[in-house]
Design a protein around this motif. Structure first.
Motif, PDB file in Angstrom:
ATOM      1  N   ASN A   1       0.862  -1.276  -0.150  1.00 11.23           N
ATOM      2  CA  ASN A   1      -0.049  -0.024  -0.144  1.00 11.23           C
ATOM      3  C   ASN A   1       0.774   1.125  -0.212  1.00 11.23           C
ATOM      4  N   LYS A   2       2.162   1.225  -0.307  1.00 16.40           N
ATOM      5  CA  LYS A   2       3.168   2.318  -0.389  1.00 16.40           C
ATOM      6  C   LYS A   2       4.172   1.875  -1.400  1.00 16.40           C
ATOM      7  N   VAL A   3       4.914   2.840  -1.755  1.00 15.33           N
ATOM      8  CA  VAL A   3       5.742   2.724  -2.830  1.00 15.33           C
ATOM      9  C   VAL A   3       6.795   1.657  -2.428  1.00 15.33           C
ATOM     10  N   ARG A   4       7.109   0.572  -3.265  1.00 13.29           N
ATOM     11  CA  ARG A   4       8.252  -0.304  -2.991  1.00 13.29           C
ATOM     12  C   ARG A   4       8.964  -0.703  -4.036  1.00 13.29           C
ATOM     13  N   CYS A   5      10.178  -0.824  -4.065  1.00 15.08           N
ATOM     14  CA  CYS A   5      11.165  -1.217  -5.195  1.00 15.08           C
ATOM     15  C   CYS A   5      12.021  -2.217  -4.521  1.00 15.08           C
ATOM     16  N   GLU A   6      11.887  -3.654  -5.070  1.00 15.39           N
ATOM     17  CA  GLU A   6      12.623  -4.640  -4.659  1.00 15.39           C
ATOM     18  C   GLU A   6      13.428  -5.367  -5.852  1.00 15.39           C
ATOM     19  N   THR A   7      14.353  -6.112  -5.300  1.00 10.71           N
ATOM     20  CA  THR A   7      15.066  -6.995  -6.367  1.00 10.71           C
ATOM     21  C   THR A   7      14.543  -8.499  -6.240  1.00 10.71           C
ATOM     22  N   LEU A   8      14.326  -9.163  -7.166  1.00  9.61           N
ATOM     23  CA  LEU A   8      13.749 -10.445  -7.353  1.00  9.61           C
ATOM     24  C   LEU A   8      14.811 -11.455  -7.367  1.00  9.61           C
ATOM     25  N   ALA A   9      14.447 -12.539  -6.790  1.00  8.91           N
ATOM     26  CA  ALA A   9      15.433 -13.575  -6.934  1.00  8.91           C
ATOM     27  C   ALA A   9      15.144 -14.282  -8.333  1.00  8.91           C
ATOM     28  N   ASP A  10      14.135 -14.150  -8.753  1.00 10.28           N
ATOM     29  CA  ASP A  10      13.776 -14.840 -10.083  1.00 10.28           C
ATOM     30  C   ASP A  10      12.659 -13.979 -10.781  1.00 10.28           C
ATOM     31  N   GLY A  11      13.441 -12.832 -11.596  1.00  5.50           N
ATOM     32  CA  GLY A  11      12.712 -12.009 -12.291  1.00  5.50           C
ATOM     33  C   GLY A  11      12.033 -12.739 -13.513  1.00  5.50           C
TER      34      GLY A  11
END
Length: 279
Positions: free
Chosen positions: A106-116
């Protein structure tokens, strides 16, 4: 360059989650949006490097990155490398606000994925479905979008290395113990000692991760198992009460009705009669 598809279907406003737009954006110049962009957005980088600016904060968005932006949030897409490609999806729905709050989106999130690649495939499945025509397709794309959000929650909140993921990991031994020993008597002292924290902090972790206290989680597990037993032959309500950890059958019945809206006897009658009709 943008290749985007906007599904046009009727009667989707009542769906809890639905796809308003999906496709690949390749901004060659900065794209600036004000607070009138009325969709929740998922941005998944599939090529190149760029930045997303929200409230003067710059987020680096490159390979294996996924970003969530709430609706009506001013933001800017700023390419920093030629060929920056974003797989983007616009979402809305009658129940999406409460769902995203539970999923901590419910807020801005920027994440690195293990399996894009896994998420790229999920985006493609939804895109291919939205390109087709047919009355049932909005429901199917809604289901796929819901599945993608749940997978995202699992990957970045539960399994991720961020603070939320660490909290879920910290609780994992307690959850496993409760799942395997739900009929047993438990105390907050015993559960908290398993991971060397105070009972108060254990309650805080449960609230942050599962939106409930430890014994609420335990009660849900017990009632879940009770429902499975009630539809089987050979188990009385009193038997089920004892087997799932309630020595007082009257208390078990009150807890069951609180969770399910009907008594164990009513649940058993309805479901056993349904089974009889099918056999």
């Amino acid at each position: 360059m943008t290749s985007y598809f906007y599904p046009s279907h009727n009667d989707i406003s009542e769906l809890p989650v639905y796809v308003c737009g999906i496709g690949i954006r390749q901004p060659e110049e900065p794209v600036k949006r004000n607070d009138s962009y009325a969709f929740y957005q998922l941005l998944h980088c599939i090529k190149g490097v760029g930045k997303v600016v929200v409230d003067n904060k710059k987020y680096n968005v490159s390979g294996e990155t996924i970003m969530f932006i709430p609706k009506n949030t001013p933001h800017e897409l700023v390419p920093t490398q030629d060929g920056w490609q974003l797989f983007t999806m616009d979402l809305d729905g009658k129940g999406i606000g409460s769902l995203l709050e539970v999923l901590k989106l419910n807020k801005v999130r920027c994440e690195t994925l293990a399996d894009g690649d896994k998420f790229t495939r999920k985006f493609l499945d939804i895109l291919n479905l939205c390109r087709q025509e047919g009355n049932v397709l909005p429901w199917e794309s809604s289901a796929l979008a819901y599945d993608l959000l749940m997978q995202l929650h699992s990957d970045i909140n539960v399994k991720g290395n961020n603070s939320d993921g660490q909290k879920f990991n910290q609780l994992a031994p307690v959850i496993q113990y409760m799942e395997e020993n739900y009929p047993s008597d438990m105390t907050l002292d015993k559960l908290s000692s398993m991971i060397n924290i105070s009972p108060q902090y254990l309650c805080k972790l449960f609230k942050e991760c599962y939106k409930m206290r430890p014994f609420e989680y335990l009660a849900r597990k017990r009632i879940q198992q009770a429902k499975l037993m009630l539809i089987q032959e050979g188990y009385s309500i009193n038997d089920v009460s004892q087997l799932v950890g309630y020595n007082d059958c009257s208390y078990f019945c009150s807890v069951f009705k609180k969770h399910e809206g009907i008594s164990p006897a009513e649940f058993k009658a309805v479901n056993c009669s349904s089974e009889d009709k099918l056999s």
